[in-house]
Design a protein around this motif. Sequence first.
Motif, PDB file in Angstrom:
ATOM      1  N   SER A  24       0.983  -1.396  -0.075  1.00  0.00           N
ATOM      2  CA  SER A  24      -0.043   0.041   0.063  1.00  0.00           C
ATOM      3  C   SER A  24       0.935   1.316  -0.054  1.00  0.00           C
ATOM      4  O   SER A  24       2.206   1.181   0.428  1.00  0.00           O
ATOM      5  CB  SER A  24      -0.782   0.038   1.190  1.00  0.00           C
ATOM      6  OG  SER A  24      -0.198   0.208   2.416  1.00  0.00           O
ATOM      7  N   TYR A  90      -5.942   0.724  -6.038  1.00  0.00           N
ATOM      8  CA  TYR A  90      -6.514   2.307  -6.229  1.00  0.00           C
ATOM      9  C   TYR A  90      -7.395   2.498  -7.183  1.00  0.00           C
ATOM     10  O   TYR A  90      -6.727   2.353  -8.403  1.00  0.00           O
ATOM     11  CB  TYR A  90      -5.330   3.271  -5.914  1.00  0.00           C
ATOM     12  CG  TYR A  90      -4.495   3.002  -4.774  1.00  0.00           C
ATOM     13  CD1 TYR A  90      -5.163   3.363  -3.521  1.00  0.00           C
ATOM     14  CD2 TYR A  90      -3.226   2.307  -4.756  1.00  0.00           C
ATOM     15  CE1 TYR A  90      -4.502   3.088  -2.393  1.00  0.00           C
ATOM     16  CE2 TYR A  90      -2.585   2.180  -3.638  1.00  0.00           C
ATOM     17  CZ  TYR A  90      -3.188   2.524  -2.283  1.00  0.00           C
ATOM     18  OH  TYR A  90      -2.432   2.214  -1.141  1.00  0.00           O
ATOM     19  N   HIS A  92     -10.222   4.278 -10.018  1.00  0.00           N
ATOM     20  CA  HIS A  92     -10.631   5.415 -10.528  1.00  0.00           C
ATOM     21  C   HIS A  92     -11.633   5.230 -11.702  1.00  0.00           C
ATOM     22  O   HIS A  92     -11.552   4.591 -12.303  1.00  0.00           O
ATOM     23  CB  HIS A  92      -9.447   5.974 -11.126  1.00  0.00           C
ATOM     24  CG  HIS A  92      -9.630   7.415 -11.876  1.00  0.00           C
ATOM     25  ND1 HIS A  92      -9.096   7.761 -13.082  1.00  0.00           N
ATOM     26  CD2 HIS A  92     -10.690   8.256 -12.070  1.00  0.00           C
ATOM     27  CE1 HIS A  92      -9.405   8.891 -13.979  1.00  0.00           C
ATOM     28  NE2 HIS A  92     -10.628   9.125 -13.071  1.00  0.00           N
ATOM     29  N   VAL A 230     -10.364   6.065  -5.344  1.00  0.00           N
ATOM     30  CA  VAL A 230      -9.606   7.433  -4.828  1.00  0.00           C
ATOM     31  C   VAL A 230     -10.207   8.587  -5.817  1.00  0.00           C
ATOM     32  O   VAL A 230      -9.826   9.745  -5.633  1.00  0.00           O
ATOM     33  CB  VAL A 230      -8.049   7.032  -5.309  1.00  0.00           C
ATOM     34  CG1 VAL A 230      -7.446   6.128  -4.201  1.00  0.00           C
ATOM     35  CG2 VAL A 230      -7.701   6.663  -6.685  1.00  0.00           C
ATOM     36  N   GLU A 239     -10.354  12.543  -2.176  1.00  0.00           N
ATOM     37  CA  GLU A 239      -8.971  11.990  -2.712  1.00  0.00           C
ATOM     38  C   GLU A 239      -7.949  12.015  -1.730  1.00  0.00           C
ATOM     39  O   GLU A 239      -7.936  12.900  -0.866  1.00  0.00           O
ATOM     40  CB  GLU A 239      -8.566  12.851  -4.010  1.00  0.00           C
ATOM     41  CG  GLU A 239      -9.757  12.634  -5.126  1.00  0.00           C
ATOM     42  CD  GLU A 239      -9.239  13.308  -6.480  1.00  0.00           C
ATOM     43  OE1 GLU A 239      -8.043  13.873  -6.408  1.00  0.00           O
ATOM     44  OE2 GLU A 239      -9.821  13.548  -7.360  1.00  0.00           O
ATOM     45  N   LEU A 243      -2.601  11.585  -3.930  1.00  0.00           N
ATOM     46  CA  LEU A 243      -2.943  11.656  -5.436  1.00  0.00           C
ATOM     47  C   LEU A 243      -2.458  12.852  -6.073  1.00  0.00           C
ATOM     48  O   LEU A 243      -2.630  12.931  -7.311  1.00  0.00           O
ATOM     49  CB  LEU A 243      -4.601  11.054  -5.686  1.00  0.00           C
ATOM     50  CG  LEU A 243      -4.911  10.987  -6.812  1.00  0.00           C
ATOM     51  CD1 LEU A 243      -4.255   9.659  -7.647  1.00  0.00           C
ATOM     52  CD2 LEU A 243      -6.562  10.595  -6.867  1.00  0.00           C
TER      53      LEU A 243
END
Length: 306
Positions: A24, A90, A92, A230, A239, A243
């Motif tokens: 992570s 992660y 999107h 995220v 977020e 990022l």
Amino acid sequence: MEAWFRAYAPYVNLHPDDEYLPSSVDWFFSNGALLYKKGEESQPARIEPGGVNLPKGGDPNDGLYWLDLPGDKEARDKVSHGDIASAEAYVHFKPGVLNGTFTDIQVWMFYPYNGHATAKIGFIDKVPLGKVGEHVGDWEHVTMRVRNVDGVLDRVYFSQHSGGKWVDASLLQFRNQTVKRFTWYVSRNGHAGNSEEGLFLQGPGNDVGIRNDWDISDKVVDTGARFVVVASDGEAVEEPPWLSYERKWGPTQKYDTAAEVRDARKLLPGKLKEALDNLVKVIDQVFGKDGPTGPKSKTYWTGDEA
């Protein structure tokens, strides 16, 4: 969209001999990753939880900031090998793709370190290339393209170093035929993605190239069990601070490619020396030497994958 992700969330299958595993982002930070600033290299900063002290935005090519492994040798070695137990995906969401016909779901994985490359030169299957290919901070992703009309997975994009490829959903390998969650194969040390096991060579051709090896193993990350949304282009998402860090996730590499392969070249017979020389000419095009940037700095974060 999250239900679609859970329905198709891939299983990340690492190569059985991969030394450099994912982790992570928070594990990377909490285990001593450092933020460097140009002109103040002697005073790097520890990165705070979530990356709250990372600079936002900026030009990723200005060389002003970069991340690196801990300075201590023992800690540096530990962090470079990652921590698969902490690894998480992660996610999107990009709805409205291709005139609203599809939703793209990008799934990003982070690796603290990208390992050394190996070449195949003619009949010699494995030629070590020294430090070639090594760098700190490796981001890889797949994009799942889902049909908005019925929620069916249409195709998947697998990132591979500086490029990648689209694969039709019918050609994916699923863990079982009841749950349509596919396997995301990751190459040994370099983490390029693929839809199947095997070997692919990047280079001038004629059985000469950098090896991308994919094989089944018990080193697996279930992204459906460990993920964080995220970003979403369609709705508000909180977020994580990291990022918005758009500078380098690793320092620029300073090795001489030709020097790194010199020892290997000495061991090769006649014409294979020339084949290795031809490969050296394209190595830096494949890997580059600049530190890699994070997901939001990639052109396909908002644009389409080529």
